[in-house]
Design an enzyme around this catalytic site. Structure first.
Site, PDB file in Angstrom:
ATOM      1  N   TYR A  17      -1.614   6.930   3.850  1.00 31.13           N
ATOM      2  CA  TYR A  17      -2.189   7.095   5.187  1.00 31.13           C
ATOM      3  C   TYR A  17      -2.204   8.569   5.611  1.00 31.13           C
ATOM      4  O   TYR A  17      -2.075   8.887   6.787  1.00 31.13           O
ATOM      5  CB  TYR A  17      -1.439   6.217   6.208  1.00 31.13           C
ATOM      6  CG  TYR A  17      -1.374   4.767   5.772  1.00 31.13           C
ATOM      7  CD1 TYR A  17      -2.516   3.969   5.815  1.00 31.13           C
ATOM      8  CD2 TYR A  17      -0.201   4.207   5.267  1.00 31.13           C
ATOM      9  CE1 TYR A  17      -2.484   2.649   5.378  1.00 31.13           C
ATOM     10  CE2 TYR A  17      -0.159   2.887   4.831  1.00 31.13           C
ATOM     11  CZ  TYR A  17      -1.296   2.126   4.893  1.00 31.13           C
ATOM     12  OH  TYR A  17      -1.268   0.819   4.453  1.00 31.13           O
TER      13      TYR A  17
ATOM     14  N   GLY B  59       0.846  -1.191   0.000  1.00 33.41           N
ATOM     15  CA  GLY B  59       0.000   0.000   0.000  1.00 33.41           C
ATOM     16  C   GLY B  59       0.882   1.241   0.000  1.00 33.41           C
ATOM     17  O   GLY B  59       1.004   1.968  -0.994  1.00 33.41           O
TER      18      GLY B  59
ATOM     19  N   ARG C 108      -0.291  10.667  11.303  1.00 29.47           N
ATOM     20  CA  ARG C 108       0.826   9.750  11.577  1.00 29.47           C
ATOM     21  C   ARG C 108       1.813  10.245  12.639  1.00 29.47           C
ATOM     22  O   ARG C 108       2.222   9.462  13.492  1.00 29.47           O
ATOM     23  CB  ARG C 108       1.557   9.402  10.281  1.00 29.47           C
ATOM     24  CG  ARG C 108       0.656   8.671   9.266  1.00 29.47           C
ATOM     25  CD  ARG C 108       1.430   8.145   8.062  1.00 29.47           C
ATOM     26  NE  ARG C 108       2.265   7.018   8.435  1.00 29.47           N
ATOM     27  CZ  ARG C 108       3.571   7.065   8.606  1.00 29.47           C
ATOM     28  NH1 ARG C 108       4.231   8.181   8.393  1.00 29.47           N
ATOM     29  NH2 ARG C 108       4.239   6.002   8.983  1.00 29.47           N
TER      30      ARG C 108
ATOM     31  N   CYS D 123      -6.517  21.234  19.962  1.00 28.96           N
ATOM     32  CA  CYS D 123      -6.214  21.336  21.387  1.00 28.96           C
ATOM     33  C   CYS D 123      -5.793  19.994  21.963  1.00 28.96           C
ATOM     34  O   CYS D 123      -6.526  19.367  22.733  1.00 28.96           O
ATOM     35  CB  CYS D 123      -7.430  21.878  22.132  1.00 28.96           C
ATOM     36  SG  CYS D 123      -7.703  23.592  21.731  1.00 28.96           S
ATOM     37  N   GLU D 124      -4.622  19.540  21.561  1.00 29.89           N
ATOM     38  CA  GLU D 124      -4.023  18.302  22.060  1.00 29.89           C
ATOM     39  C   GLU D 124      -2.517  18.508  21.996  1.00 29.89           C
ATOM     40  O   GLU D 124      -2.013  19.030  20.997  1.00 29.89           O
ATOM     41  CB  GLU D 124      -4.346  17.110  21.131  1.00 29.89           C
ATOM     42  CG  GLU D 124      -5.785  16.683  21.086  1.00 29.89           C
ATOM     43  CD  GLU D 124      -6.231  15.908  22.321  1.00 29.89           C
ATOM     44  OE1 GLU D 124      -5.364  15.362  23.035  1.00 29.89           O
ATOM     45  OE2 GLU D 124      -7.448  15.864  22.556  1.00 29.89           O
TER      46      GLU D 124
HETATM   47  C1  LIG Z   1      -2.442  -2.412   5.419  1.00 29.87           C
HETATM   48  C2  LIG Z   1      -2.311  -3.720   4.720  1.00 29.87           C
HETATM   49  C3  LIG Z   1      -1.415  -3.873   3.663  1.00 29.87           C
HETATM   50  C4  LIG Z   1      -0.510  -2.769   3.184  1.00 29.87           C
HETATM   51  O1  LIG Z   1       0.434  -2.383   4.105  1.00 29.87           O
HETATM   52  P1  LIG Z   1       1.530  -1.297   3.631  1.00 29.87           P
HETATM   53  O2  LIG Z   1       2.408  -1.150   4.806  1.00 29.87           O
HETATM   54  O3  LIG Z   1       0.807  -0.056   3.313  1.00 29.87           O
HETATM   55  O4  LIG Z   1       2.217  -1.874   2.460  1.00 29.87           O
HETATM   56  C5  LIG Z   1      -1.381  -5.082   3.019  1.00 29.87           C
HETATM   57  N1  LIG Z   1      -2.167  -6.115   3.408  1.00 29.87           N
HETATM   58  C6  LIG Z   1      -3.035  -6.010   4.429  1.00 29.87           C
HETATM   59  C7  LIG Z   1      -3.880  -7.162   4.788  1.00 29.87           C
HETATM   60  C8  LIG Z   1      -3.138  -4.814   5.128  1.00 29.87           C
HETATM   61  O5  LIG Z   1      -3.995  -4.717   6.128  1.00 29.87           O
END
Ligand SMILES: *Cc1c(COP(=O)(O)O)cnc(C)c1O
Length: 442
Positions: A401, A292, A329, A372-373
């Protein structure tokens, strides 16, 4: 920089974004503003494809679900891994066909199962990954007997932060030692197509050991399932491919990860036609990965405007219009994001060198948002070219993200987002308004 469709450089650093372009976007669309570069998304997909030519590659949609990104990923030939019914809907909307969508159910609400099974009825090629026997019962109750993948908990985890390590977290998957028995039983009822594990996020050069271990356990599992008559199509070893958030970190060596993956998996998958399948004879599954972050992180930046500058005891505190609601994050994971003062035209996060104009002092700066944190800081005491009120800062690696985890705490509407491709820029998410936030109230 590079032709669309080729893999481009291994990383795009914040310093490489054109300051004049970004400042113009901040001017035109206001701040806070997410900018996503579709060409870079395409390059990241192409590099993954080059490193894993024989593998199935799915994009883990939850890193960034915007239609502009999903369509780019689809055109680049990756499939979609979805973590909720909502993500499945967005994948369909972006033109993914059922055979290119996998739904990974994690303690799925009944509503999600209803919707996904409904989709499956019209798209029987859709695959559902389960991490609990309960989920299988609930799918059966809904009449599902289609393509099933079993998520194993391999007992090893990796990740940049405890909160993103999933491989050894009991929440995720079925303990790997129980999977073969269950898979054998479920194969009689469902089309058992895969086994799956995801160790968490943050595979880097340093912890390839954990990745190897996970992959090797998955190879063993696949051979076990096969020896009991399973006809696995794929062995999915998850995502978690790391990106360098700090400018001194090297980019991930994808070829090394690919080589380690193939080697650790053993004679299972991702082989060329003349490969080694003959040695074990009975396993002919495809290696599958689902990154991802790697696909989108360096394709996005967040632009935010300075509204307050004040001298505190240890640092200059710079107040900006983006906070933990815009980019969660740093507050959630203590994550590091490079920050650059675009107006001063200098890369801020590295060496503390005076900026290009030479007249701006580099000082320790704490960049804080409007929430406010006390957790609402984007960086603390970081050497940065001293910002002035009204100037624009860019926050790097915000494509993954970033918008996705934004929220509306403090009645803080979510930012706008623009997508660029070549010289074309398009508003892809309008700025949320206070009226949007109260619209649901009754
Ligand atoms: C979040 C997730 C990913 C991707 O993770 P990345 O760190 O963004 O590559 C892949 N597989 C599953 C099942 C996830 O929950």
């Amino acid at each position: 920089m590079s032709r669309v469709g080729d893999g481009g450089p291994a990383v795009r650093r914040l310093a490489e974004w054109d300051a004049t372009d970004l400042l113009a976007l901040a001017e035109e669309y206001d701040t806070p503003l997410y900018v996503i570069d579709r060409d870079r998304v395409a390059e990241n997909c192409a590099r993954l494809r080059e490193a894993f030519p024989d593998a199935d590659i799915s994009y883990a949609v939850k890193a960034h679900t915007g239609q502009a990104v999903l369509r780019t990923v689809r055109e680049a030939g990756l499939d979609a891994e979805c973590a909720s019914a909502g993500e499945v809907e967005r994948a369909f909307e972006a033109g993914f066909t059922g055979n290119r969508i996998r739904y990974t159910a994690v303690n799925p609400p009944g509503r999600d199962l209803d919707r996904v099974v409904g989709r499956w009825q019209a798209n029987p090629e859709l695959t559902i990954t389960v991490g609990a026997a309960d989920t299988v019962d609930r799918l059966r109750d809904r009449g599902f007997d289609g393509r099933l993948c079993v998520r194993a908990n391999p007992g090893v985890g990796a990740g940049h932060h405890e909160k993103v390590r999933t491989g050894a977290n009991a929440k995720f998957g079925i303990p790997i030692e129980r999977v073969a028995d269950l898979a054998e039983a479920w194969a009689a009822e469902f089309d058992l197509v895969g086994v799956h594990a995801h160790a968490g996020s943050g595979i880097s050069g340093d912890d390839l050991t954990a990745h190897r271990e996970l992959v090797s356990r998955m190879g063993d599992l696949a051979r076990e399932v096969e020896s009991r008559g399973g006809g696995l199509e794929f062995v999915d070893v998850g995502g978690g491919f790391g990106v360098p958030y700090r400018s001194e970190e090297p980019p991930l060596d994808l070829d090394a990860v690919a080589a380690a993956t193939r080697e650790a998996l053993g004679d299972v998958a991702g082989r060329s036609p003349a490969g080694c399948q003959a040695e074990l004879g009975n396993v002919d599954a495809t290696l599958s990965i689902e990154p991802g972050r790697y696909v989108v992180a360096d394709a996005g930046v967040l632009l935010t405007r300075v509204n307050t500058v004040k001298e505190a005891r240890d640092a200059t505190v710079v107040g900006v219009d983006a906070g933990m609601t815009t980019l969660l994050r740093p507050a959630m994971y203590g994550a590091y994001h490079a920050i650059r003062n675009l107006s001063a035209g200098v890369d801020s996060d590295t060496d503390g060198e005076p900026n290009a104009t030479g007249d701006r002092e580099t000082v320790p700066v704490t960049v804080a948002g409007p929430i406010c944190e006390s957790a609402d800081v984007l960086c603390e005491e970081r050497p940065l070219s001293r910002p002035e009120r009204g100037e624009v800062l860019a926050v790097g690696n915000a494509g993954a993200y970033g918008y996705e985890m934004s929220n509306t705490y403090n009645t803080r509407p979510r930012p706008a987002e623009v997508a660029r491709s070549g010289t074309t820029v398009r508003l892809v998410r309008r700025r949320e308004t206070a009226a949007d936030l109260t619209e649901l109230e009754r």
